[in-house]
Design an enzyme around this catalytic site. Structure first.
Site, PDB file in Angstrom:
ATOM      1  N   LYS A  29      -8.594   3.798 -16.033  1.00  0.00           N
ATOM      2  CA  LYS A  29      -8.439   4.347 -17.378  1.00  0.00           C
ATOM      3  C   LYS A  29      -7.206   5.241 -17.497  1.00  0.00           C
ATOM      4  O   LYS A  29      -6.681   5.413 -18.590  1.00  0.00           O
ATOM      5  CB  LYS A  29      -9.709   5.073 -17.804  1.00  0.00           C
ATOM      6  CG  LYS A  29     -10.862   4.078 -17.977  1.00  0.00           C
ATOM      7  CD  LYS A  29     -12.063   4.692 -18.625  1.00  0.00           C
ATOM      8  CE  LYS A  29     -13.115   3.630 -18.945  1.00  0.00           C
ATOM      9  NZ  LYS A  29     -13.776   3.101 -17.736  1.00  0.00           N
TER      10      LYS A  29
HETATM   11  C1  LIG Z   1     -14.482   1.976 -17.724  1.00  0.00           C
HETATM   12  C2  LIG Z   1     -14.658   1.274 -16.436  1.00  0.00           C
HETATM   13  C3  LIG Z   1     -15.025  -0.074 -16.378  1.00  0.00           C
HETATM   14  C4  LIG Z   1     -15.336  -0.878 -17.611  1.00  0.00           C
HETATM   15  O1  LIG Z   1     -14.207  -1.076 -18.435  1.00  0.00           O
HETATM   16  P1  LIG Z   1     -14.399  -1.501 -19.967  1.00  0.00           P
HETATM   17  O2  LIG Z   1     -13.040  -1.452 -20.531  1.00  0.00           O
HETATM   18  O3  LIG Z   1     -15.328  -0.503 -20.578  1.00  0.00           O
HETATM   19  O4  LIG Z   1     -14.993  -2.872 -19.958  1.00  0.00           O
HETATM   20  C5  LIG Z   1     -15.099  -0.674 -15.144  1.00  0.00           C
HETATM   21  N1  LIG Z   1     -14.875   0.016 -14.002  1.00  0.00           N
HETATM   22  C6  LIG Z   1     -14.528   1.311 -14.019  1.00  0.00           C
HETATM   23  C7  LIG Z   1     -14.302   2.019 -12.736  1.00  0.00           C
HETATM   24  C8  LIG Z   1     -14.406   1.987 -15.230  1.00  0.00           C
HETATM   25  O5  LIG Z   1     -14.063   3.270 -15.245  1.00  0.00           O
END
Ligand SMILES: *Cc1c(COP(=O)(O)O)cnc(C)c1O
Length: 485
Positions: A126
């Site tokens: 993220k």
């Molecule tokens: C947020 C997240 C996901 C999922 O991603 P999305 O965009 O919500 O589908 C998967 N793995 C990790 C480590 C995350 O932080």
């Protein structure tokens, strides 16, 4: 570039990238999408292959944000995607790549690799989008002499990524809701140890979906939202989705030698933001063979892609798993994909998501639209706790590489969709240190801890416990936004 709502309201209005940057849902409750996806020509694709990450980000972003002067956008991309920001795991020249591709090996004739997206400040993918958002917000707010109070919900990774992107930024405060005592010790410490005065951690007595519902409730109170200048950084934020499009291009170039080749991506999924970006990259013309949606036991999305039935789960049906950032009961970005799946028919999208509210879901199995899922390259799979423990162990033994629980869900499901000769790129979404308990279970050893994170859990923490009640959250926000930022 004009943006439209998936539910069709205000179809005659014009919304630029900057217009929707600071907002969340469209007024009608829908999500914003470009009126048309920009296409990447063969010439552009050839030229982009040689670009640095920051330059590639500029090229991709400029297709979606033509209302920001090119020189400013280039500067934003250059300041965001620096080796210094993405060297928290591998402090060598691979950090220059920003998202290096780590080759594991060849399985069933398919080269299998990990695209490292979690080398940023909070060790989760993220950061890739959120760091850009921090700079975009500051840029836009400064330009208009405005302030913004960000309200968000997190099951762990979003919150810390948002806070590390916004800390110390002029004109921005962050109010981040997280489920009280439901995050790992490392994640909790990452967020709650921040002492920046513009960061507020609200520990909500409930689960992640209740946190998300509170954010929605506050966002739907338009008067409150306007008065307190509330914005969001949840995964529905369009700029975040666009920022994620970039690394599909980067991963493609790293895994191929020419633009005649095709690759597949496996994406550990929760709110469908990350894989939605893959869908958009594909719509722009990137030669993607398959987009593999990997879920954990919370398999709302896997169920849909197997059966055409979208059935959101009750809070009590949502499992608390060892890949907690994928513990969702409904996928907040999914509506963007459904819009495309239905041939961009806003009236039907509106009806279907009304059915979600009223009946808990919808069924596209019988409709011809579901066959388009294949045209769009989507397949899926799910993983259990035992599967991810096996995958962590196996990747460690075979390839001497430690992966986290979410990436492990990805590897498990990727292996079910390998095609000879087509590189399979699994998106590495977090570092193992964030989920130490499962690493110890799988490997009987401690997860690797990057040097900058030594002693994190011992730092003093700063947070406020509140019940799962929108009114009380509003009261807290009102009190703490009383002064100018
Ligand atoms: C947020 C997240 C996901 C999922 O991603 P999305 O965009 O919500 O589908 C998967 N793995 C990790 C480590 C995350 O932080």
């Amino acid at each position: 570039m004009n943006y439209i709502s998936t539910r069709g309201a205000g179809a005659g209005e014009r919304h630029t990238f900057s217009d929707i940057l600071l907002g969340g849902l469209a007024k009608d409750g829908g999500l914003y999408l470009p009126a048309q996806y920009p296409r990447v020509s063969a010439d552009e694709l050839a030229r982009w292959r040689a670009l640095s990450y920051a330059d590639l980000a500029f090229e991709v972003l400029s297709k979606f944000s033509d209302d920001i002067p090119a020189a400013d956008l280039r500067d934003l991309a250059q300041r965001t995607y620096t080796a210094a920001t993405y060297c928290n795991v591998r402090n060598d020249e691979s950090a220059q790549q920003i998202t290096p591709l780590k080759t594991l090996g060849v399985e069933n004739g398919a080269p299998l690799s990990l695209l490292e997206l979690s080398n940023g400040p909070t060790l989760a993918f993220k950061d890739m989008a959120m760091q850009l958002l921090g700079n975009l917000f500051e840029y836009t707010l400064k330009k208009h002499g405005e302030t913004l109070n960000i309200l968000g919900a997190t099951s762990g990774d979003t919150g810390s990524a948002a806070e590390y992107a916004m800390r110390g930024k002029t004109g921005v405060r962050v109010f981040m809701l997280s489920p009280h005592k439901k995050m790992s010790a490392f994640q909790t410490a990452q967020m709650y140890s921040l002492q920046d005065p513009n960061i507020f951690n609200l520990a909500i007595e409930g689960n992640f979906d209740q946190c998300q519902d509170i954010v929605k409730a506050v966002s739907n109170d338009h008067a409150f939202k306007a008065k307190h200048k509330i914005g969001t950084v949840n995964s529905i934020n369009w700029a975040r989705v666009v920022a994620q499009v970039v690394y599909y291009f980067k991963g493609y170039f790293a895994a191929t030698k020419s633009n005649d080749e095709r690759v597949s991506f496996t994406v550990p999924s929760g709110n469908f933001g990350n894989v939605c970006a893959g869908h958009i990259a594909r719509m722009m013309g990137l030669p993607i063979e398959k987009l593999v949606v990997a879920t954990n036991e919370n398999d709302v999305l896997d169920e849909f892609f197997r059966t055409g039935i979208y059935r959101v789960r009750e809070a009590k049906e949502t499992y608390h798993t060892s890949s907690p950032s994928m513990d969702i009961s409904k996928a907040s970005n999914f509506e963007r994909f459904v819009f495309d799946l239905l041939g961009r028919d806003p009236a039907r999208v509106l009806q279907l998501f009304r059915d979600v509210e009223e009946k808990g879901g919808f069924d596209l199995a019988a409709s011809g639209d579901f066959t388009r899922v294949q045209q769009f390259g989507f397949v899926s799979g799910r993983s259990s706790h035992d599967d991810r423990v096996d995958a962590i162990r196996d990747v460690f033994q075979q390839y001497d590489t430690m992966i986290d629980t979410h990436t492990a869900d990805g590897v498990k499901v990727a292996r079910e969709h390998l095609q000879p000769g087509i590189p399979m790129i699994v998106l590495e979404t977090a570092q193992p240190i964030k989920f130490g308990e499962t690493i110890r279970e799988a490997l009987e050893r401690e997860p690797e801890r990057p040097a900058t994170f030594v002693g994190l859990e011992a730092l003093p923490q700063r947070f406020e416990v509140l019940p799962a009640d929108a009114q009380q959250v509003k009261a807290f926000v009102a009190t703490h936004t009383a002064d100018a930022a």
